[in-house]
Design a protein around this motif. Structure first.
Motif, PDB file in Angstrom:
ATOM      1  N   CYS A  23       0.859  -1.188   0.000  1.00 16.97           N
ATOM      2  CA  CYS A  23       0.000   0.000   0.000  1.00 16.97           C
ATOM      3  C   CYS A  23       0.889   1.229   0.000  1.00 16.97           C
ATOM      4  CB  CYS A  23      -0.912  -0.012   1.225  1.00 16.97           C
ATOM      5  SG  CYS A  23      -2.099   1.343   1.256  1.00 16.97           S
ATOM      6  N   THR A  61      -1.048   7.362 -11.818  1.00 14.14           N
ATOM      7  CA  THR A  61      -1.894   6.174 -12.005  1.00 14.14           C
ATOM      8  C   THR A  61      -1.101   4.877 -11.918  1.00 14.14           C
ATOM      9  OG1 THR A  61      -1.601   6.287 -14.411  1.00 14.14           O
ATOM     10  CG2 THR A  61      -3.503   7.437 -13.480  1.00 14.14           C
ATOM     11  N   LEU A  63       1.184   1.634 -10.378  1.00 21.99           N
ATOM     12  CA  LEU A  63       0.852   0.641  -9.354  1.00 21.99           C
ATOM     13  C   LEU A  63       2.046   0.210  -8.521  1.00 21.99           C
ATOM     14  CD1 LEU A  63      -1.503  -1.694 -11.444  1.00 21.99           C
ATOM     15  CD2 LEU A  63      -2.158   0.133  -9.867  1.00 21.99           C
ATOM     16  N   ALA A 318     -10.261  -5.054 -12.774  1.00 23.38           N
ATOM     17  CA  ALA A 318      -9.523  -4.539 -11.605  1.00 23.38           C
ATOM     18  C   ALA A 318     -10.457  -3.833 -10.629  1.00 23.38           C
ATOM     19  CB  ALA A 318      -8.418  -3.602 -12.071  1.00 23.38           C
ATOM     20  N   LYS A 329      -1.602  -7.059  -6.527  1.00 26.32           N
ATOM     21  CA  LYS A 329      -1.564  -6.978  -7.987  1.00 26.32           C
ATOM     22  C   LYS A 329      -0.160  -7.255  -8.514  1.00 26.32           C
ATOM     23  CE  LYS A 329      -5.228  -3.495  -8.375  1.00 26.32           C
ATOM     24  NZ  LYS A 329      -6.063  -4.217  -9.321  1.00 26.32           N
ATOM     25  N   ASP A 331       1.943  -7.539 -12.310  1.00 24.01           N
ATOM     26  CA  ASP A 331       1.944  -7.271 -13.740  1.00 24.01           C
ATOM     27  C   ASP A 331       3.210  -7.895 -14.309  1.00 24.01           C
ATOM     28  OD1 ASP A 331       2.150  -5.825 -16.292  1.00 24.01           O
ATOM     29  OD2 ASP A 331       3.448  -4.437 -15.211  1.00 24.01           O
ATOM     30  N   HIS A 370      -2.040 -10.201 -15.884  1.00 22.96           N
ATOM     31  CA  HIS A 370      -2.294  -9.502 -14.622  1.00 22.96           C
ATOM     32  C   HIS A 370      -2.771 -10.547 -13.617  1.00 22.96           C
ATOM     33  CE1 HIS A 370      -1.627  -5.746 -16.573  1.00 22.96           C
ATOM     34  NE2 HIS A 370      -2.649  -5.873 -17.379  1.00 22.96           N
ATOM     35  N   ASN A 372      -3.889 -11.327  -9.964  1.00 23.64           N
ATOM     36  CA  ASN A 372      -4.468 -10.633  -8.803  1.00 23.64           C
ATOM     37  C   ASN A 372      -4.899 -11.655  -7.759  1.00 23.64           C
ATOM     38  OD1 ASN A 372      -6.100  -7.565  -9.937  1.00 23.64           O
ATOM     39  ND2 ASN A 372      -4.156  -8.442 -10.533  1.00 23.64           N
ATOM     40  N   HIS A 405       4.317  -1.625 -15.941  1.00 24.89           N
ATOM     41  CA  HIS A 405       4.179  -0.609 -14.890  1.00 24.89           C
ATOM     42  C   HIS A 405       5.508  -0.193 -14.284  1.00 24.89           C
ATOM     43  CE1 HIS A 405      -0.171  -0.291 -14.710  1.00 24.89           C
ATOM     44  NE2 HIS A 405      -0.239  -1.602 -14.841  1.00 24.89           N
TER      45      HIS A 405
END
Length: 448
Positions: A23, A61, A63, A318, A329, A331, A370, A372, A405
């Motif tokens: 986070c 934007t 991640l 997402a 997440k 990638d 992706h 998750n 990303h």
């Protein structure tokens, strides 16, 4: 303001990384919003002289924490650098400042029959400078390739305040080293991108979107192979949604899946200049995959509204998973044959953990999956079971731990899973050469 670029202890680094591993949050005492390249140059010269660390920030934007201040760095926002400077309708090259929003650029070039070669779910807020700095991939890389090919010119301000002018509108320029390629994907650690010149393809006159259901991933691969062969030059997207992701979209967002069943769903888009020709090729492709049994069900969108509805099933996965709980997440890029194996293996690896679901979706056409994982709330045990296991798994299949990303703060210490030690060493040398005081986006991309 005191310097934020001084070395910090390993113990503090580890403690901080644990805090922000899943986070990313940050704070800054100062946010600067320059309007011109000269403004950026003066800011960087001032900060470099006083050893003040700077974090370039676009639409924010990402991640992986690439645009988040870690230790109260000065935030340099490109939000006001949003001018479209030129559009050459003949060559198809648009020149703009780094703060232009991707969707705004696409709308602008659309008026001249062109399209941006990049399309992202975050297009309404992401900045083109950030796209270039992270070498964003997006939904149509299978058709238009990466930004390393589409960006013809680039201007950036180095840590010292010096302006590096690599602006060009030429598709062919074999004079010396192509320095702009070093900045594309450097995540703001080598320079602040201020202007770009991008080659835009002609906007397709005819677009078709189909959603197909397959009973196995082997069938998905057969369908992909057949699609590349039979649709070839008009194939613009080939996306995958697994059944778990599709159910999440239906459950949490109340979107409608028009197909009755399937373990996997392929969203295919074609775009060309002649509707009759494209429809004929698409029909022949659909007849072939249905006849051989690799596709068990399918539908073709009738009109723009239905096309948007089908795309929403993929683009909003997402968002749906965020409604379920906390989302881990990843990638990653893998050889296509291993694209979904990582999801299957991760489910097995996390058996018995407090996990709600494990999902796989993404750009199967270019190998970018992706992955998750969801839990009710952040669970440190789940996080540590995932990492570094997921990166070791990717390395074992000769993949990349970051497909589009970047590495940012979250993945910087895992770069060795994708790059050889010699390559990382040379990256550090370039960083030292171009930013000797270490003020540009510190603690990102490269390990301590």
């Amino acid at each position: 303001m005191s310097s934020r670029s001084e070395a910090i202890t390993c113990e503090f680094c580890i403690a901080l990384q644990v805090r922000v591993l899943y986070c990313i949050t940050g704070a800054s005492s100062l946010v600067l919003k320059p309007k011109t390249t000269d403004d950026v140059s003066r800011i960087m010269a001032h900060c470099d002289k006083r050893h003040l660390a700077v974090v370039p920030q676009g639409g924010n934007t990402g991640l992986v924490g690439g645009s988040v201040p870690v230790f109260d760095e000065v935030v340099l926002s490109t939000a006001l650098m949003n001018k479209i400077l030129d559009l050459d309708e003949i060559s198809g090259v648009v020149t703009c400042q780094a703060g232009c929003i991707l969707e705004t650029l696409d709308d602008h070039v659309a008026e001249r029959g062109l399209a941006m070669p990049l399309d992202l779910g975050a297009k309404a807020s992401c900045h083109i400078g950030g796209n270039v700095s992270t070498s964003a991939g997006g939904l149509r890389l299978i058709r238009y390739g990466s930004l390393h090919g589409s960006v013809l010119g680039l201007e950036a301000v180095l840590a010292s305040g010096e302006v590096l002018d690599c602006m060009s509108g030429m598709r062919k320029d074999n004079t010396g080293y192509d320095l702009k390629q070093l900045l594309i994907g450097s995540e703001g650690t080598l320079g602040v991108v201020t202007k770009v010149a991008i080659l835009c393809p002609s906007r397709p006159a005819a677009v078709n979107v189909a959603l197909l259901a397959c009973n196995s991933f082997a069938d998905v691969l057969k369908t992909l192979q057949k699609g590349k062969a039979m649709l070839s030059e008009i194939l613009s997207a080939f996306e995958l949604i697994d059944s778990a992701s599709m159910m999440a979209v239906e459950k949490y967002l109340h979107l409608r899946n028009p197909l009755s069943s399937g373990e996997f769903y392929c969203l295919i888009e074609t775009s060309g200049s002649h509707a009759g020709h494209d429809e004929e090729k698409l029909t022949a492709f659909l007849d072939s995959v249905m006849e051989e049994g690799s596709v068990c069900d399918g539908t073709v969108a009738q009109g723009i509204t239905q096309q948007k509805d089908l795309w929403a099933l993929r683009e909003r996965v997402a968002e749906a998973l965020l409604r379920e709980g906390y989302t881990y997440k990843y990638d990653v890029s893998l050889p296509t044959r291993h694209f979904y194996d990582i999801v299957v293996d991760m489910r097995r690896h996390l058996a018995g953990a407090a996990v709600l679901g494990c999902y796989g979706y993404g750009h199967v056409g270019d190998g970018n999956v992706h992955l998750n994982v969801t839990t009710r709330q952040y669970d440190a045990d789940v996080g540590h079971r995932i990492e570094p296991y997921v990166f070791e798994w990717v390395r074992g299949r000769h993949g990349s731990i970051s497909a589009e990303h970047g590495l940012g703060f979250k993945k910087r210490d895992f770069i060795h899973y994708s790059k050889a030690a010699s390559a990382v060493a040379w990256m550090k040398r370039f960083k030292t050469l171009m930013d000797p005081n270490g003020i540009l986006n510190p603690y990102k991309t490269l390990p301590e």
